[in-house]
Design a protein around this motif. Structure first.
Motif, PDB file in Angstrom:
ATOM      1  N   CYS A  50      -2.254   0.849   5.181  1.00 39.09           N
ATOM      2  CA  CYS A  50      -2.510   0.482   6.583  1.00 39.09           C
ATOM      3  C   CYS A  50      -2.785  -1.005   6.778  1.00 39.09           C
ATOM      4  CB  CYS A  50      -3.680   1.304   7.123  1.00 39.09           C
ATOM      5  SG  CYS A  50      -5.266   0.912   6.339  1.00 39.09           S
ATOM      6  N   ASP A  51      -2.702  -1.794   5.707  1.00 42.30           N
ATOM      7  CA  ASP A  51      -2.885  -3.257   5.770  1.00 42.30           C
ATOM      8  C   ASP A  51      -4.293  -3.687   6.187  1.00 42.30           C
ATOM      9  OD1 ASP A  51      -0.300  -3.876   4.941  1.00 42.30           O
ATOM     10  OD2 ASP A  51       0.500  -3.713   6.980  1.00 42.30           O
ATOM     11  N   THR A  52      -5.287  -2.833   6.003  1.00 46.38           N
ATOM     12  CA  THR A  52      -6.654  -3.185   6.361  1.00 46.38           C
ATOM     13  C   THR A  52      -7.311  -3.983   5.236  1.00 46.38           C
ATOM     14  OG1 THR A  52      -6.888  -1.185   7.723  1.00 46.38           O
ATOM     15  CG2 THR A  52      -8.921  -2.296   7.013  1.00 46.38           C
ATOM     16  N   GLU A  53      -7.838  -5.174   5.575  1.00 44.28           N
ATOM     17  CA  GLU A  53      -8.547  -5.986   4.587  1.00 44.28           C
ATOM     18  C   GLU A  53      -9.984  -5.492   4.493  1.00 44.28           C
ATOM     19  OE1 GLU A  53     -10.162 -10.531   4.267  1.00 44.28           O
ATOM     20  OE2 GLU A  53      -8.020 -10.275   4.752  1.00 44.28           O
ATOM     21  N   GLN A  54     -10.503  -5.400   3.281  1.00 50.83           N
ATOM     22  CA  GLN A  54     -11.831  -4.819   3.086  1.00 50.83           C
ATOM     23  C   GLN A  54     -12.388  -5.236   1.731  1.00 50.83           C
ATOM     24  OE1 GLN A  54     -10.999  -0.346   2.380  1.00 50.83           O
ATOM     25  NE2 GLN A  54      -9.060  -1.222   3.138  1.00 50.83           N
ATOM     26  N   CYS A  60      -9.794   3.572   1.048  1.00 50.46           N
ATOM     27  CA  CYS A  60      -9.666   2.693   2.214  1.00 50.46           C
ATOM     28  C   CYS A  60     -10.650   3.108   3.309  1.00 50.46           C
ATOM     29  CB  CYS A  60      -8.233   2.748   2.736  1.00 50.46           C
ATOM     30  SG  CYS A  60      -7.973   1.781   4.248  1.00 50.46           S
ATOM     31  N   ASN A  62     -10.331   2.538   6.362  1.00 47.07           N
ATOM     32  CA  ASN A  62      -9.636   2.821   7.617  1.00 47.07           C
ATOM     33  C   ASN A  62      -8.842   4.128   7.559  1.00 47.07           C
ATOM     34  OD1 ASN A  62      -8.603   2.239  10.313  1.00 47.07           O
ATOM     35  ND2 ASN A  62      -6.668   1.700   9.305  1.00 47.07           N
ATOM     36  N   CYS A  63      -7.938   4.234   6.571  1.00 43.64           N
ATOM     37  CA  CYS A  63      -7.069   5.413   6.527  1.00 43.64           C
ATOM     38  C   CYS A  63      -7.503   6.417   5.469  1.00 43.64           C
ATOM     39  CB  CYS A  63      -5.615   5.002   6.302  1.00 43.64           C
ATOM     40  SG  CYS A  63      -5.301   4.281   4.669  1.00 43.64           S
TER      41      CYS A  63
END
Length: 256
Positions: A50-54, A60, A62-63
């Motif tokens: 999902c291309d979420t930076e963390q 993840c 986000n997803c």
């Protein structure tokens, strides 16, 4: 007040949260400057789904995708291929492969070895904290298979095989034999017995040092090879002069 020496200049004024030192590293993977390798690993990650930076974590935020079936929060290491049987060794400080139950950490050698050699290996202090004596790659964190020689020195398995292809059967570090050479020694016995020396050399004696057992011997000179009087090895080398009295007495005790 005296001027500070090179070892005192700036001491305690530099470093990072992990180490107090007066240098930084340039990471070869990104060519960026960091305080240490741990500082380099304290980076953000981006979920490929999902291309979420963390922050570094296994799932993840986000997803919820699992970023790696194997995850080491210490090394910040991910891998979906768990057939490698990865595990983290606290004493080595890195992740290794092969299964934790199959390895033990030798405190003297400073590395993980197969349990197969646990009761029989010869310890060499910090045995893997150096370069391979053949290809010069650093052994401690190499990705290639390593073998431990009978003398305790370590080397890449494929480098040993390359040595054998060139008929080299002694450790490149200490010169001890790396395998059972008894059949070779028997062949040399036959060669020497059928190769008489000229009369000029008939009574010539030389001192030799055995690379296998470390004993000095005074033996008859021969152009083919010189046999150790202690262990019958031909893995010897001629030395200059007469050894010290302590060495000579050791030979006498052995020969009796």
């Amino acid at each position: 007040m005296s001027e500070p020496t090179n070892t005192q200049l700036g001491i305690g004024d530099f470093g990072c949260t992990h180490y107090r030192r007066r240098c930084k590293i340039v990471a070869p993977c990104c060519n960026e400057v960091f305080g240490c390798r741990h500082c380099h690993n304290e980076t953000k990650i981006i979920c490929s789904s999902c291309d979420t930076e963390q922050d570094v974590q296994q799932y993840c935020i986000n997803c919820g995708v699992c970023m790696g079936k194997y995850f080491c929060g210490i090394c910040k290491f991910f891998d979906d291929d768990i057939s490698k049987q990865q595990y983290h060794c606290d004493e080595c400080g890195i992740c290794r492969t092969g299964g934790k139950d199959n390895f033990f950490h030798c405190k003297i050698c400073g590395c993980c070895y197969s349990k197969v050699i646990k009761d029989g290996h010869h310890c060499v202090e910090r045995a893997m904290h150096h370069n391979c004596p053949i290809c010069f790659e650093y052994l401690f964190d190499t990705l290639r298979e390593i073998t431990v020689l009978p003398c305790g020195h370590t080397i890449h398995f494929e480098c040993v095989k390359e040595m054998e292809q060139h008929h080299r059967y002694s450790c490149p570090v200490c010169s001890k034999s790396i395998c059972d050479m008894s059949s070779v020694w028997k062949n040399l016995d036959q060669v020497i017995s059928t190769t008489p020396m000229p009369i000029t050399y008939k009574n010539k004696m030389v001192w030799i040092l055995c690379n296998d057992c470390g004993v000095n011997s005074n033996v008859q000179f021969h152009i083919v090879a010189h046999k150790c009087l202690s262990c019958n090895s031909y893995n010897t080398r001629q030395i200059q002069g007469v050894p010290s009295s302590s060495c000579s007495s050791r030979v006498e005790e052995t020969v009796r």
